[in-house]
Design an enzyme around this catalytic site. Structure first.
Site, mmCIF file in Angstrom:
data_model
loop_
_atom_site.group_PDB
_atom_site.id
_atom_site.type_symbol
_atom_site.label_atom_id
_atom_site.label_comp_id
_atom_site.label_asym_id
_atom_site.label_seq_id
_atom_site.Cartn_x
_atom_site.Cartn_y
_atom_site.Cartn_z
ATOM 1 N N SER A 49 5.409 -4.073 2.513
ATOM 2 C CA SER A 49 3.966 -4.511 2.383
ATOM 3 C C SER A 49 4.018 -5.502 1.243
ATOM 4 C CB SER A 49 2.987 -3.558 2.203
ATOM 5 O OG SER A 49 1.728 -3.935 2.151
ATOM 6 N N ASP A 51 0.940 -3.646 13.883
ATOM 7 C CA ASP A 51 0.530 -3.475 12.322
ATOM 8 C C ASP A 51 -0.912 -4.199 12.568
ATOM 9 O OD1 ASP A 51 -0.061 -3.657 9.882
ATOM 10 O OD2 ASP A 51 2.130 -4.055 9.250
ATOM 11 N N HIS A 67 1.206 -0.310 10.084
ATOM 12 C CA HIS A 67 1.636 -0.883 8.839
ATOM 13 C C HIS A 67 2.722 0.243 8.247
ATOM 14 C CE1 HIS A 67 1.727 -3.324 5.414
ATOM 15 N NE2 HIS A 67 1.294 -2.852 4.820
#
Length: 748
Positions: A606, A680, A712
């Protein structure tokens, strides 16, 4: 059997027994399967009850799970004696007698972990086939509350337990529990108009991931404040799941940096029905704004709500009259950069309130009068309040946790509302968290450190231990050779003290040069170096250490949690200062004689994926990197998060261009594994596709692994295990073990 054969057989049997005994005593080597395989996974964390809820001052709620069923228990806090909160068999019988509910569904409800309890803990609400049902513990009766087509979302009891509010088809409703009379509070809900329900943006970036409820009960149960979000200006983003023969298309209103946000209004509806009262927001007319917090004042006459400008450079606390909708501003927060949202005001009986502010550069408690005049500062210092638990008004003290003593630890404190009597309640190093009872006379304390899984104890309000709720010894840990994490402090080029953690291989030989695996997140205010149990992440790091790899985790200043002032320098230029700090850490590490400076691999997910891709395209300090679900161009990410730190692309075009790894792809240094989930919906796979395209155009070689049906996070346990194995193999292939050689797969 002849004697010689008997003797040989005896020797062979003895060798087997000895081998078995030695095997039982010898430490075992970790594997990816032991950590992640759902069929072979070893329980390294135990299962202590860390999310207990107080029922009253003397008892708390605990769940016990077995064979897919949940049992709800009422536990006497001091003695530990427990009893069922309700009779599950009786509930099952009651639901089986309701028309339209099958025996299997009745059994599922009675053993479900998704029940919603009324504030009095005398009844529960359940969803069966998209309808709400009410079960009374005392009478043992189950009642169907709703019967209209459509799913009831985000249902909650009123404070007095007499009504239930919910959202259906983006309209807000209440239903009377006793009469089952349903009242419509809004009627203009549609695909684009959301009443009482949050969209993707507001739940992800403002009110908390997974929290879609956008309404709030008044303390007297007579009204609901709610947000209305108008999605019509917001561009849509389409995610396609190609797994099935015909792709599944998912369309979400997702504003990327610079795009229009949803239009927001704040309404107040009476539970008796009628036209909702809209809160007056004329002061913000003509400007794009966000409503970032909503709460009621205890007298139920006013709603306290917080407003920010689009780029979050200021924050207003306002009061709205519930009857007229008239609004007055109580105070405004500003900083040299952006303003973080720090939660609702805590209102006291005298009309004053306690407020969290970062105006000094550190998050602290302040006390204000209702008119916005300052009574005084409650906490102060070059440390920040992390969690504010509340106020014991009878004793005039506030409770919170902080890293005031040692930053990598988290302690529980109390202090007088006058700022006097600052007292540490927790008494051991590590990370402490408290769950206070309603009167602040006791708390459940959850504690862990870097080498010890969470333990749970009951404490009195002064921190004294009353009893151990769960010592959580986790015997499986003793079967493996584990290295104790070491915490060090590394000075950046300007003297800023950065926290770091090292895990060295078991039987560490300082005369040998070892490869390094570095984990980073680096995002503002999100520290990775903490003296707390990290579960499977910790065990994975131990796996690497067992194969001769030194594990290194360092918090750059903006991620450190050392006050908002440490975050502000990254304003308008995400990645640049973070990289300088990470390189300062690497410079220190490379000076250690046990590190091979040519064999260091960086990994992040991320924001950490962004940071890893940025480092590999703007530095030569790392030999390789594993880039997970990265933002490779901040133009791709959502408005609220991105514009808080970068402003809009229109107001900072050079900053966006300069900090995008995709535009620096030609400068990639070292080997790279790029990883992303195909569906995602947070950091879209678009980021990795754009990055891959630029890398290919630049003639750069890299590896890529995509995970179908993954968002994600990689939620499928088997895909997650595959990812962890792919990571391990990449590390061994690129930097090797302590001797620099490739090491056999950790799956064997």
């Amino acid at each position: 059997m002849r004697p010689a054969f008997r003797f040989a057989a005896f020797l062979f049997l003895g060798e087997l027994v000895l081998a078995a005994a030695l095997s039982a005593q010898a430490p075992r080597r970790l594997t990816v399967q032991a950590i992640y395989d759902p069929d072979q996974r070893v329980d390294f964390s135990g299962a202590p009850p860390t999310n207990l809820r107080w029922i009253d001052d003397d008892s708390y709620l605990q769940t016990r799970r077995a064979n897919g069923s949940v049992e709800w228990l009422k536990v006497d806090a001091v003695s530990g004696r427990s009893s069922p909160l309700f009779d599950a068999a009786r509930m099952e019988t009651a639901f089986a007698g309701v028309p339209g509910v099958t025996k299997e569904e009745a059994a599922g409800v009675a053993r479900s972990g998704d029940l919603e309890f009324n504030p009095q803990w005398t009844a529960a609400m359940a969803d069966v086939n998209q309808d709400l049902y009410f079960y009374d513990f005392s009478t043992g009766t189950a009642t169907r509350l709703t019967s209209v087509a459509g799913r009831e979302e985000e249902p909650t009891f009123s404070p007095n337990g007499r009504n239930v509010a919910f959202v259906r088809a983006n309209n807000l409703y209440v239903v009377d529990v006793a009469t089952r009379k349903e009242i419509t509070l809004t009627s203009d809900g549609s695909r684009d108009i959301l009443n009482g329900k949050l969209d993707w943006l507001y739940q992800e970036e403002i009110y908390g991931r997974g929290r879609f409820r956008g309404y709030w009960w008044s303390p007297d149960s007579a009204s609901l404040a709610f947000l209305q979000l108008d999605e019509r200006p917001v561009p849509e983003y389409t995610v396609v799941d190609d797994f099935s023969y015909r792709p599944t298309v998912e369309v979400t209103d997702y504003p990327k940096a610079g795009d229009p946000n949803p239009l927001v209004k704040l309404g107040i509806a009476r539970t008796t029905g009628g036209t909702a009262q809209w809160v007056q927001l004329d002061a913000y007319a003509g400007n794009e704004f966000l409503i970032v917090d909503v709460d009621w004042v205890p007298d139920s006459r006013s709603v306290a709500f917080q407003v920010q400008d689009r780029e979050q450079t200021w924050l207003d606390l306002n009061l709205a009259d519930a009857a007229s909708g008239r609004t007055s501003r109580v105070l405004r927060e500003t900083t040299p950069a952006w303003v973080n949202v720090n939660g609702s005001a805590t209102w006291l009986k005298d009309g004053s309130f306690v407020w969290l502010s970062e105006r000094s550069g550190f998050k602290h408690l302040y006390r204000y009068r209702r008119d916005g005049s300052l009574v005084g500062r409650v906490t102060d210092g070059r440390w920040e309040v992390r969690t504010f638990y509340g106020v014991d008004e009878e004793r005039g003290v506030a409770y919170f946790d902080a890293g005031a003593r040692r930053h990598i630890d988290n302690d529980i404190y109390r202090i007088g509302l006058d700022g006097q009597g600052f007292t540490r309640l927790s008494r051991t190093d590590g990370t402490h968290r408290a769950i206070f009872n309603p009167s602040f006379t006791r708390y459940v304390g959850v504690w862990s450190d870097a080498a010890t899984p969470a333990q749970v104890r009951l404490h009195s309000a002064d921190g004294a231990e009353i009893r151990v709720i769960d010592a959580n010894s986790v015997p499986a840990l003793a079967q493996y050779p584990l290295s104790k994490p070491e915490f060090v402090e590394v000075r950046a080029r300007d003297g800023f003290a950065m926290d770091a953690m090292i895990i060295k291989p078991p039987g560490f030989d300082p005369s040998r040069r070892h490869p390094v695996f570095q984990l980073t997140y680096s995002g503002p205010g999100t520290a990775s170096v903490r003296n707390q149990w990290a579960g499977s992440t910790f065990m994975y790091h131990q796996l690497l250490a067992q194969h001769g790899v030194v594990v290194w985790v360092l918090d750059n200043r903006s991620a450190s949690g050392k006050g908002a002032e440490s975050q502000w320098p990254v304003y308008l230029r995400l990645g640049e200062l973070e990289l300088q700090d990470l390189e300062d850490g690497i410079s220190w590490l490379k000076r250690q004689t046990f590190v091979d400076p040519s064999r260091i691999v960086l990994h992040g997910w991320s924001y950490g994926g962004f940071m890893t891709s940025y480092a590999l395209t703007h530095s030569t300090s790392w030999a390789a990197g594993i880039v997970g679900a990265p933002v490779t161009d901040w133009r791709n990410y959502d408005t609220v998060y991105t514009e808080r730190y970068m402003k809009t692309p229109q107001n900072n075009p050079d900053g966006y261009k300069r900090t995008a790894p995709r535009f620096a792809a030609a400068n990639l240094h070292g080997r790279m594994l790029l990883v992303h989930g195909t569906i995602d919906d947070n950091v879209h796979m678009q980021n990795s596709e754009q990055f891959a395209y630029e890398l290919q155009r630049a003639g750069k070689s890299f590896e890529m692994m995509v995970y179908p049906r993954s968002r994600h996070g990689i939620g499928d346990p088997r895909l997650n295990m595959h990812f962890r194995q792919a990571m391990f193999d990449f590390v061994m292939k690129t930097v090797g073990g302590s001797a620099g050689d490739s090491v056999p797969s950790a799956s064997r």
